[in-house]
Design an enzyme around this catalytic site. Structure first.
Site, PDB file in Angstrom:
ATOM      1  N   THR A 265      34.581 -82.970  85.610  1.00 14.26           N
ATOM      2  CA  THR A 265      34.528 -83.871  84.451  1.00 14.26           C
ATOM      3  C   THR A 265      33.226 -84.655  84.461  1.00 14.26           C
ATOM      4  O   THR A 265      32.692 -84.943  85.531  1.00 14.26           O
ATOM      5  CB  THR A 265      35.723 -84.837  84.568  1.00 14.26           C
ATOM      6  OG1 THR A 265      36.908 -84.092  84.361  1.00 14.26           O
ATOM      7  CG2 THR A 265      35.655 -85.983  83.593  1.00 14.26           C
TER       8      THR A 265
ATOM      9  N   VAL B 275      47.379 -82.432  79.360  1.00 14.52           N
ATOM     10  CA  VAL B 275      46.246 -83.338  79.167  1.00 14.52           C
ATOM     11  C   VAL B 275      46.154 -84.231  80.402  1.00 14.52           C
ATOM     12  O   VAL B 275      47.172 -84.743  80.885  1.00 14.52           O
ATOM     13  CB  VAL B 275      46.431 -84.209  77.901  1.00 14.52           C
ATOM     14  CG1 VAL B 275      45.271 -85.184  77.753  1.00 14.52           C
ATOM     15  CG2 VAL B 275      46.534 -83.332  76.660  1.00 14.52           C
ATOM     16  N   GLY B 276      44.944 -84.406  80.927  1.00 14.72           N
ATOM     17  CA  GLY B 276      44.744 -85.238  82.113  1.00 14.72           C
ATOM     18  C   GLY B 276      44.408 -86.671  81.760  1.00 14.72           C
ATOM     19  O   GLY B 276      44.684 -87.152  80.654  1.00 14.72           O
TER      20      GLY B 276
ATOM     21  N   THR C 255      37.140 -89.368  87.545  1.00 11.30           N
ATOM     22  CA  THR C 255      37.233 -87.916  87.709  1.00 11.30           C
ATOM     23  C   THR C 255      38.184 -87.651  88.866  1.00 11.30           C
ATOM     24  O   THR C 255      38.219 -88.422  89.821  1.00 11.30           O
ATOM     25  CB  THR C 255      35.856 -87.277  88.012  1.00 11.30           C
ATOM     26  OG1 THR C 255      36.069 -85.935  88.489  1.00 11.30           O
ATOM     27  CG2 THR C 255      35.078 -88.039  89.061  1.00 11.30           C
TER      28      THR C 255
HETATM   29  N1  ASP Z   1      40.312 -85.691  85.668  1.00  9.26           N
HETATM   30  C1  ASP Z   1      40.240 -84.397  85.047  1.00  9.26           C
HETATM   31  C2  ASP Z   1      41.626 -83.989  84.606  1.00  9.26           C
HETATM   32  O1  ASP Z   1      42.572 -84.200  85.327  1.00  9.26           O
HETATM   33  C3  ASP Z   1      39.686 -83.337  85.941  1.00  9.26           C
HETATM   34  C4  ASP Z   1      38.315 -83.626  86.529  1.00  9.26           C
HETATM   35  O2  ASP Z   1      38.021 -84.754  86.886  1.00  9.26           O
HETATM   36  O3  ASP Z   1      37.510 -82.685  86.614  1.00  9.26           O
HETATM   37  O4  ASP Z   1      41.747 -83.401  83.554  1.00  9.26           O
END
Ligand code: ASP
Length: 331
Positions: free
Chosen positions: A194, A223-224, A244
């Site tokens: 991210t 969805v994160g 992230t």
């Molecule tokens: N935080 C992001 C998610 O869970 C993933 C990432 O940080 O690459 O969608």
């Protein structure tokens, strides 16, 4: 702070002088750095892209532009690079699609915009910003978000624009490990990439933005944290955060807002607040990752509990710094 009077008593009585804040920009390109997978070539490319993003954001800040414009510009560069899990380099879902999420927040006004689950938006951060500035809403998802994008002239691309060989192979490995039910192999395959940015502008205003493809092999329109205001992205007048990591845990910890709440209500220094959440609260739940966190005095921190986090900053010294692994650079 923004309003200060000169240290001359008579002038203090009669006037208040506006002193421009020294701008600060901090960015990240994900906490999924795996030391053993870092080749010299990859490292060179990532560093060049982080530097280009810092330059783009800093040009805005130096010329007196807003923190909102600075984080937008920095993220555009990272979204256009295939090196990061956002925009062009987004990971694949279980079904072999790229599904993008993003959010942006203006600390001075608490306005926010977010989008999730789009497949054709070239630069998701621009759509998040358009939701904030051109719609009465905060969060749009899926087909509706893309329909809105058309009404405000946001660029749409064919889904194949997001297809990169490296991400495709990561999905194939994840599917193979899943078939064999290799939990350990699945764990190793989490590539957090991210991208995010936080900025303080000369007017003393903070902003935060985050953009992601989510997690490899995600399904059911998962969805994160990244587009969830307060979880992966948050800004107010005192503090700005972009996260992230393993999004489910960052959502449950309401991580970005928790950091800012510790600064605001408990008067914690930003570095302590960010460290407490990243190194204690999130790991206790079972998650990992990192954040970039910046306060209104220009203090910032970049804690993470993975091998490394792609990150960079331009602080009050005006110099550009880029770091990848844990033992590299300050802070
Ligand atoms: N935080 C992001 C998610 O869970 C993933 C990432 O940080 O690459 O969608």
């Amino acid at each position: 702070m923004l309003l200060r009077c000169l240290a001359v008593a008579s002038l203090c009585l009669s006037a208040t002088f506006v002193e421009a804040a020294v701008p600060v920009l901090v960015i990240h390109g994900g906490a999924g750095v795996i030391k053993s997978e870092m080749t010299p070539d990859k490292e060179k490319q990532v560093r060049a892209d982080l530097e280009a993003a810092l330059k783009a954001g800093n040009d805005v800040l130096k010329s007196g532009g807003s923190s909102l414009d600075a984080v937008t510009k920095a993220i555009l560069v990272l979204e256009d690079s295939p090196q990061f899990n956002a925009g062009r380099g987004a990971v694949f879902t279980h079904e072999g699609k790229n599904e993008l999420d993003s959010a942006i927040m203006d600390g001075a006004t608490l306005r926010a915009g977010a989008i999730a689950g789009v497949h054709r938006v070239k630069n998701p951060v621009l759509l998040a910003r358009a939701v904030m500035e051109k719609s009465p809403h905060v969060f749009l998802v899926g087909d509706g978000a893309e329909a809105f994008a058309k009404t405000v002239g946001i660029e749409l691309v064919e889904p194949k624009y997001f297809r990169t060989e490296q991400r495709w192979q990561q999905l194939q490995e994840a599917l193979k490990a899943e078939r064999k039910q290799q939990a350990s192999a699945l764990g190793r395959m989490i590539h957090y990439g991210t991208v995010g940015a936080v900025a303080l502008d000369q007017a003393g205003h903070l902003a935060a933005a985050t953009s992601t493809g989510g997690m490899t092999n995600k399904r059911w329109n998962r969805v994160g944290d990244s587009p969830v205001i307060g979880a992966g992205t948050y800004a107010n007048t005192r503090c700005a955060v972009s996260a992230t990591g393993w999004g489910e845990y960052y959502i449950r910890a309401v991580a970005a807002h928790d950091i800012c709440a510790r600064v605001e209500y408990a008067n914690k220094p930003i570095a302590q607040a960010a460290k407490d959440v990243v190194m204690d609260v999130v790991p206790k739940l079972g998650g990992d990752g990192g954040v970039i966190a910046l306060d209104s005095d220009g203090n910032f921190a970049t804690p993470f509990n993975t091998d490394g986090m792609y990150r960079g900053w331009i602080d009050r010294d005006g110099k550009m710094h880029v770091a990848i692994l844990g033992d590299e650079g300050r802070p």
